[in-house]
Design a protein around this motif. Structure first.
Motif: not given
Length: 170
Positions: A9-12, A88-93
């Motif tokens: 998943m990727y979130f900006p 929470f991961p954002r800006g990376r896969w």
């Protein structure tokens, strides 16, 4: 009645859950639910990402759901566990891996993010007695038409396995 699911998943980087004028500060992904239950789908398990204070870039992650068995207070909702705050991961896969063992009383749910076990829940109701199958939703991003900015998330490389598979093990 065992399955493992892996998805990237990727979130900006600028992802947020600020919807002006309404209290939708959450969305759910990796939702698993029975398709044979009357009314609302039950049991219904979901991984929830929320932004408790939309003025801050801080998130929490929860594992919860609904069941046809009501609690003493009449609610059918459950919160099994949560991590607050969660980086929470954002800006990376990033990889989310989910394991489900379906059972009427002794189900198991495990969730890994980037190979780190974040939830390990045992002894939960993940199946109705008359249930013969289930459905899965990878991501549910709720939105309001008054939202001034489009919200996007990306998913890739969805893999579904029968049985237990360690993250990165397939």
């Amino acid at each position: 009645d065992e399955a493992s699911v892996s998805v990237w998943m990727y979130f900006p980087e600028d992802y947020n859950q600020n919807v002006p004028g309404i209290n939708w500060n959450w969305h759910e992904f990796l939702v698993l639910y029975s398709h044979d239950s009357p009314g609302l789908p039950r049991p219904y398990l979901r991984l929830i990402v929320s932004q408790p204070d939309i003025t801050k870039k801080e998130f929490k992650i929860s594992l919860g759901g609904r069941d046809s068995v009501k609690k003493a207070n009449g609610s059918d909702g459950y919160l099994y566990d949560e991590i607050n705050p969660f980086d929470f991961p954002r800006g990376r896969w990033f990889n989310v891996h989910y394991y489900l063992k379906r059972h009427n009383t002794d189900g198991v749910v495990k969730v890994w993010i980037d190979g780190n076990l974040v939830f390990d829940i045992n002894g939960v109701r993940t199946k109705e007695a008359t249930d013969y199958g289930y459905k899965m939703t990878v991501a549910k991003l709720y939105f309001e038409t008054s939202e001034p900015n489009d919200q996007f998330i990306w998913v890739d490389d969805l893999s579904i396995y029968r049985g237990y598979v360690e993250p990165g093990g397939a």
